[in-house]
Each structure stands twice: as C-alpha cells, then as structure tokens.
Design a protein around this motif. Structure first.
Motif, mmCIF file in Angstrom:
data_model
loop_
_atom_site.group_PDB
_atom_site.id
_atom_site.type_symbol
_atom_site.label_atom_id
_atom_site.label_comp_id
_atom_site.label_asym_id
_atom_site.label_seq_id
_atom_site.Cartn_x
_atom_site.Cartn_y
_atom_site.Cartn_z
ATOM 1 N N SER A 114 -28.203 30.642 16.774
ATOM 2 C CA SER A 114 -28.842 29.520 17.593
ATOM 3 C C SER A 114 -29.934 29.692 17.419
ATOM 4 O O SER A 114 -30.665 30.644 17.071
ATOM 5 C CB SER A 114 -28.364 29.954 19.177
ATOM 6 O OG SER A 114 -29.086 31.012 19.549
ATOM 7 N N VAL A 115 -31.071 28.694 17.803
ATOM 8 C CA VAL A 115 -32.332 28.414 17.757
ATOM 9 C C VAL A 115 -32.783 27.648 19.063
ATOM 10 O O VAL A 115 -31.970 26.535 19.205
ATOM 11 C CB VAL A 115 -32.707 27.694 16.469
ATOM 12 C CG1 VAL A 115 -32.087 26.542 16.118
ATOM 13 C CG2 VAL A 115 -34.286 27.463 16.331
ATOM 14 N N ALA A 116 -33.691 28.011 19.763
ATOM 15 C CA ALA A 116 -34.008 27.132 20.847
ATOM 16 C C ALA A 116 -35.471 27.358 21.236
ATOM 17 O O ALA A 116 -36.042 28.108 20.732
ATOM 18 C CB ALA A 116 -33.189 27.671 21.999
ATOM 19 N N GLU A 158 -31.657 33.514 16.919
ATOM 20 C CA GLU A 158 -30.704 34.636 17.243
ATOM 21 C C GLU A 158 -29.345 34.401 16.584
ATOM 22 O O GLU A 158 -28.852 33.466 16.380
ATOM 23 C CB GLU A 158 -30.252 34.482 18.885
ATOM 24 C CG GLU A 158 -29.332 35.650 19.471
ATOM 25 C CD GLU A 158 -29.280 35.298 20.868
ATOM 26 O OE1 GLU A 158 -28.364 35.576 21.734
ATOM 27 O OE2 GLU A 158 -30.518 34.988 21.695
ATOM 28 N N ALA A 159 -28.678 35.768 16.137
ATOM 29 C CA ALA A 159 -27.522 35.726 15.748
ATOM 30 C C ALA A 159 -26.654 36.743 16.325
ATOM 31 O O ALA A 159 -27.303 37.855 16.752
ATOM 32 C CB ALA A 159 -27.847 36.056 14.398
ATOM 33 N N SER A 186 -26.623 41.562 19.454
ATOM 34 C CA SER A 186 -27.417 40.269 18.935
ATOM 35 C C SER A 186 -28.726 41.218 18.200
ATOM 36 O O SER A 186 -29.232 42.029 18.519
ATOM 37 C CB SER A 186 -27.746 39.353 20.143
ATOM 38 O OG SER A 186 -28.483 39.922 20.920
ATOM 39 N N VAL A 187 -29.072 40.010 17.409
ATOM 40 C CA VAL A 187 -30.654 40.337 16.741
ATOM 41 C C VAL A 187 -31.195 38.864 17.081
ATOM 42 O O VAL A 187 -30.673 37.792 17.100
ATOM 43 C CB VAL A 187 -30.852 40.455 15.275
ATOM 44 C CG1 VAL A 187 -29.739 41.790 14.968
ATOM 45 C CG2 VAL A 187 -30.028 39.328 14.365
ATOM 46 N N TYR A 215 -39.398 40.870 18.299
ATOM 47 C CA TYR A 215 -37.974 40.734 17.651
ATOM 48 C C TYR A 215 -37.344 42.034 17.874
ATOM 49 O O TYR A 215 -38.017 43.184 18.122
ATOM 50 C CB TYR A 215 -38.181 40.543 15.987
ATOM 51 C CG TYR A 215 -39.191 41.316 15.291
ATOM 52 C CD1 TYR A 215 -38.478 42.852 15.021
ATOM 53 C CD2 TYR A 215 -40.245 41.191 15.171
ATOM 54 C CE1 TYR A 215 -39.324 43.595 14.160
ATOM 55 C CE2 TYR A 215 -41.265 42.340 14.485
ATOM 56 C CZ TYR A 215 -40.766 43.485 14.152
ATOM 57 O OH TYR A 215 -41.482 44.320 13.403
ATOM 58 N N GLY A 216 -35.972 41.898 17.614
ATOM 59 C CA GLY A 216 -35.283 43.467 18.023
ATOM 60 C C GLY A 216 -33.825 43.072 17.876
ATOM 61 O O GLY A 216 -33.240 42.105 17.425
#
Length: 713
Positions: free
Chosen positions: A470-472, A499-500, A514-515, A550-551
């Motif tokens: 996803s991208v938001a 996010e993935a 998730s990352v 990031y994480g």
C-alpha cells in the motif's frame, strides 16, 4: 466524588450484582477469549468500515478485545498501547498525552491537533486527553497503523485508534468488574446492564464505572499524594430497529475526571528516579466530558447501505490553583478555565455493484470551538522596588471548520486479488481571536486544502495466507499559539507512507508482519519557549522540519497445546529528523539530536496464558506478561548535549480462578519494581524561562499487587 456521581455508579453496579445472583447455578459463561484464545485472525473488525476478519484486512492492524482489557487490568487507551506494535503513548498529566504511531503524527501538547485519530464508535475525538479517560463497556479496540484518511474522520496521518463499545441486543446481559491494588489504594468498580425493551425492536444498555488511586508521587511541600486520580463515568445506548432494513442508535455519556497535571519532580539526571514533588500547590485539574451521538443505518436495496452519524461533544476544564514554576517558590500561579465543543456530521454510502466492484463514498464535517481564559500571577523581586507581582489575564477563542469528501473503489478481479483505490479531499478553515490583559490580539487565520490518496493491492495466496502492498498520504492540520506568543500560527504536517505486509492464520497459529517507510514533512515536533506579551514567557508550537521513518513490525499468536496461548508483538523503527532548518529559522536555536522526542527505536510485548481445567465449569488460568520500550530522547532545548532515558522492561503476572460466570484473580504489575520515566524535561527549558533550573521527571508506576473480580452472564 459527589453524592450524585457515587449514587449513579453504585446503583448500576448493585443492579448488576443483584441481577446476576440467581444465575450462578445455571449459567455456564464461556471462558474469556483473552484466556482461552480464539484465533486472533478470526476476530471480526470494522477497520475498513466493513465487517471483515482481521486476517483479511490489508492494513497493519491490532484488535484488542474487551475481555483482554479486563484480564490485563487495562483501564484506558494509554494503558492499552503496550499491546499494539508501533503505538507509543506517554502522559504527564490528567489532561495531557503524547501519542504517535511509527514515529508519525507525534502529538506532544494538547494545543496541537492529534496526528493519530482517536474515534469512539466512529466519532472523532479532537484532543489527546481522551487517551487517559476510562474505558467503559468496551467490546474491542482497533489500532490501524498508517494513514487512514480515506476511511476515517480526520487527522489520521499516523493511523487511527477506534474504540468500539458494546451494543444492546435481544439478550439480557449483566457485567460487573471490581479491583483493588496497593500500595497506593487503587480501586475500580464498573458494571453494565443490557437487554430488550421490546423484543427485536428496542434495546437499551447502561454502564457506569468509578476509579480512583493515590498514585506513587509524594508532595514534600504541602504533604500527601502529588498525583491522585479519580474518575466517574456513565453512558447509555438505545438501539431502535423498527424493521430489518433500518437501525437507529442513540448514545449519551458523561465522564468526570479529577487529577493533576505536570507533577514533575526535580531530579539530578535521567537516572535519578525521585518521586518527591516540590510544588506549593497540588496543581489539580478537573474535566467534565459530555456528549450525545445518533447513528442511522439503512439498507437501500440493490446492494447499497447508507449510514449517517451526528455527534455533539463537550469538554470543560478547570484549574483552580495551577503551578507554573515547578518548585516550592511562589513564582508563577495560574487560575484557568477552558472548554472544547465539537460537532461532527458524517455520511457514508457503501455499495456492492457486482461480485467484482464495490464502493464506499462519504462526506464529513466538523466544527470545533475552543475557549480558554487564564489569570497568571508572576511574583518577582525587583532590585530597587523589592517584591512585585505581574497579573496577566488571557482570553482565547479558536474556531475550526473542516469539510471533507472521500471515497474508495474496491475491485476484485477474482477471489485471489483485490485492488482498493481511495481519495480524500480536506478543506480546513481555522480562526483564532484573543486578548491579553484587555488588549485585543489581531485575528489569526489558517486555511488549507489537501488531497490524501491511498492505494492497496492484496493477494490471497491460500485461505490462510495473504500479502499486501500500500501507499498513502496523510495530513494533519496546523494550529495557533497562545495570544501572548510572538508566532501565532504554524503549518500542518504530512506524510507519505509505503508499506508491505503479510498475514498467516491457521488453527493455533497466527503471524502478521509489515515493513514500512514514511516520508514526513513539516513535522510538528517539540515545542519551544519565547517572550510573552505582557511579561514572562510562553510555550510556542512550531514546525521542526522533515523526518524519515522506517521499520518492521511483527505480531504472533501460538497455541502449543489447547490450554496454552502465547502472544507477542515487536516493532523496530528508525525515525530521525533529516532537516531541522525550520526549527532554527523560528527559534534561532539548534537541536542537539536528530531523534524524535519520547520515540523509542523498539517496543515489545509478550504474554502467556495457561488454563488448567479443575472440573465442572471451573478452571484456573496462570498468566504472565512482559512489555518493553527502548531508549528515548527526553524533552530538551539543550543545543549541544541530548538527554536520553534508559530502556526498560516491565513484568506482570496473575492467577485467576473461574467458576461459572464468576472470576477472581490475584495480580501483580511491575513485579520487579522497575524504575523508569513516563516523561522528562531537561533543565535548559527552565533556565531559558528564568526559573530555578533543574531537570524534571515523572516516574512510571511502581509495583502494584491486588485482587480483581468479574461477573458476566
């Protein structure tokens, strides 16, 4: 607690107890899911405003059931944060809470709009103080990580927290809970009664609770507790279903909250865990929260459902004798009142056009009005005139109107794939007026127009395994500083999040991970101080600059055998300021660290529940839990040397015996009496204010041990 408040709570709890008495021998209440453990992936949530299992939602989400909250002794959203990866909440007072998700949406003071949206039954709450309020008759808490603007009210840049309360129905239900813990005399009692008035047509649910504690801080100047806490809550929900196609739900609530703000101890450094507060006043504060909301839901036929929600909420606060210098000297004292009134209206149309295409469109409006007045008395010693006092009267009125339209198109080309494309448009108009000692401050205005898109792609590989990307973009509106501040406005901030994730669920085992990466612009970070109009200094909110975060996050549930359930969650995050030029341009100062205030690089939680059947409808459950938080940057205006707070782990345990609908448990929290800081301010802040300089700290709760009991049928 007033007689009225005590009577309201006591009557309901007594009714619950009396109503349950004859049922002990015939009822066999199910073991709470928190202990026996239904598969977490099978929990039904409404994260996307539709009923879906947690494992099917392409969002990094955590669902905490009401039974889990009771079993863990959790009484507020702030306390529940330890059970959700990525969610970080701290507090330094009854009316103040610091919140973020994945380092995004950081909210450090109550004058800043939340960057993580808090919703109660879908109703937007515009102030972080709600995070400290008592949870009453809650079915579950859903924590959604990442921007959620295409689905939720406003200010969900970092994510959303949705508290869903229990609804009335055709079944008569009684619940009662009570607990007592020492050594600070912390006790709580709550109860609810629900049942039909007209079967299948009208149902009512009423709940009430009382909670109080002396706390662990002591005042060495005036004596007694330095952080007592006392709350009373009552709510009622009426559900009317005149037909199968239409439901009307009306809910009203009233919360009384009495406590203390900013009970900081003067400490010598981040390893001095003093619990002695040296105020010459309690710095007490009281709040009254009241509201009513109405929800109408109708089936329009043809696969379309319409819902309309209207809400009116108020919060009134009073500080009769506020402490402003954090010490025993009588330098700064404040008498203050404030009120927050919020009106919201939202409408959603959920349509299923075919097996492949469905849509969710909606509009949102909110009107917020904040009115505040304060009388500050500043006592100084003039080298010639001797003792003098400066009295400053401040009034402020801020009004905000937000209009939004949003929509999402869901496309399922086959059973294995889903593409969801959403878009939100926000228009915000904010106006601030005020006066300082009778002098009118020029009107300040902020207008913003923002687009927030979101795209997610989901792949269902097997009935047990799914992945998503996803991208938001998320946005939070700007705001105003006090009328005495030299800088009246600051901009809103925004974040693009990528996010993935993957989720796997099978009987006895659930795993999700998730990352993520967030590009965070115009970060509204740590506030600063500046000379105030009329004398003294004033806190100033401002844009710090840009942040990169990031994480990775992991959540798991494992049941090695039917009676033993293990749960855990972990977040590792790298959130750093990459450009602080905006902060320097506003303040003329530099930051000593690129870390975000109070944001740890890691958080973790682990819980074990082992149930032993003892015959008949009885069992014993042995529970243990561990929660941890990494090193954090303290609030500091020091330009060269940052102050860091140590990481810590807290250990909790309980043993519960259940027979039929009754459960009794012995528990202990923070078993090893671990010392840690809930909040910390480095001494440069006081030095710049011309006050006696010292580091300030609020330590976390020490070891508590006690007993709790619950009843449900």
């Amino acid at each position: 607690m007033t007689k009225f408040r005590f009577a309201a709570v006591s009557t309901l709890v007594l009714a619950a107890a009396l109503g349950a008495t004859p049922v002990f021998a015939q009822d066999s209440a199910a073991t709470p899911a928190a202990i026996e453990g239904e598969d977490d992936g099978a929990i039904v949530v409404t994260a996307r405003k539709r009923e879906e299992t947690l494992n099917d939602v392409p969002i990094a989400a955590t669902a905490i059931t009401g039974d889990t909250l009771i079993a863990r002794g959790i009484n507020s959203v702030r306390e529940a944060a330890v059970l959700s990866p990525g969610l970080n909440i701290n507090s330094d007072g009854t009316g103040r809470a610091f919140v973020s998700i994945r380092g995004v949406g950081v909210t450090l003071v109550q004058s800043v709009q939340p960057g993580v949206g808090l919703f109660i039954d879908g109703i937007y709450q515009p102030n972080t103080a709600y995070l400290n309020n008592p949870l009453l008759d809650v079915e579950r808490i859903e924590v959604l990580r990442g921007p959620q603007g295409t689905l939720y009210g406003k200010n969900t840049m970092g994510g959303a927290i949705n508290v869903i309360t229990r609804q009335p129905g055709n079944d008569f239900e009684v619940r009662a809970n009570a607990s007592y813990a020492g050594p600070d005399d912390a006790w709580m009692v709550s109860g609810s009664v629900s049942g039909p008035i007209v079967t299948d047509k009208v149902a009512l649910r009423v709940a009430a609770a009382h909670r109080e504690q002396r706390g662990f801080l002591r005042n060495s100047v005036i004596g007694g507790s330095a952080n007592p806490f006392n709350t009373d809550s009552i709510n009622a929900t009426l559900r009317v279903t005149p037909s199968e196609d239409f439901t009307l739900t009306i809910k009203g609530y009233y919360d009384w909250v009495d406590g203390v703000n900013t009970p900081y101890s003067r400490v010598t450094g981040p390893k001095d865990y003093s619990r002695i507060v040296q105020f010459n006043t309690l710095n007490a504060v009281s709040y009254k929260y009241r509201g009513i909301n109405v929800r109408a839901e109708g089936d329009l036929g043809g696969g379309s459902k319409l819902s309309v929600i209207g809400a009116y909420d108020t919060r009134n606060g009073f500080t009769p004798d506020g402490e402003g210098d954090f010490g025993p000297a009588d330098i700064v004292r404040t008498v203050a009142r404030d009120s927050l009134r919020t009106m919201t209206l939202e409408s959603r149309l959920d349509s299923e056009w075919s097996d492949q295409i469905s849509t969710l469109f909606g509009v949102f409006y909110s009107n917020e009005m904040v009115q505040a007045q304060a009388r500050d008395t500043i006592s100084l010693v003039h080298p010639v005139l001797g003792p003098i006092s400066i009295v400053r009267n401040t009034r402020a009125k801020n009004v905000a109107d937000t209009y939004a339209a949003f929509g999402t198109v869901f496309w399922k080309p086959n059973l294995d794939w889903e593409v969801a494309l959403g878009l939100r448009y926000d228009h915000e108009d904010r106006v601030a007026n005020g006066s300082v000692s009778g002098a009118i401050v020029p009107t300040a205005r902020i207008k913003s127009n923002e687009w927030q898109p979101k795209l997610s792609v989901t792949r269902k590989w097997t009935p047990d395994l799914m992945t998503y990307v996803s991208v938001a973009r998320g946005y939070r509106g700007g705001g105003f500083n006090a009328p005495t501040a030299p800088t009246r406005t600051y901009r809103g901030d925004s974040a693009w999040t990528y996010e993935a994730g993957a989720k796997y669920s099978s009987p006895g085992f659930n795993l999700s991970g998730s990352v993520f990466y967030s590009d965070y612009k115009d970060y509204i970070g740590l506030n600063s101080i500046a000379p105030a109009a009329g004398g003294g200094l004033v806190t100033v909110d401002l844009n710090t600059g840009d942040v990169e975060s990031y994480g990775v996050e992991l959540e798991a549930m494992v049941r090695p055998v039917r009676a033993w359930t293990l749960r855990g969650g972990l977040t590792w995050m790298h959130a750093r300021i990459t450009d602080d030029s905006a902060y320097t341009a506003t303040t003329g100062r530099r930051l000593s660290s690129d870390r975000l205030t109070f944001q740890p690089d890691w958080t973790a939680s682990f819980a074990s529940d082992y149930r032993i059947e003892t015959g008949g409808d009885s069992d014993v459950t042995l529970s243990a839990g561990l929660v941890g938080k990494g090193k954090r940057l303290a609030a500091t205006l020091n330009e060269t040397t940052p102050t860091f707070l140590d990481s810590y782990w807290l250990t909790n345990a309980s043993i519960a015996y259940r027979t039929g609908p009754v459960e009794v448990a012995l528990f202990a929290n923070n078993i090893f009496n671990t010392e840690y800081f809930e909040s910390y301010i480095e001494k440069t802040t006081l030095a710049l204010a011309g006050l006696p300089a010292s580091d300030l700290g609020i330590t976390g709760d020490r070891r508590r041990y006690g007993v709790r009991a619950s009843l449900k049928f």
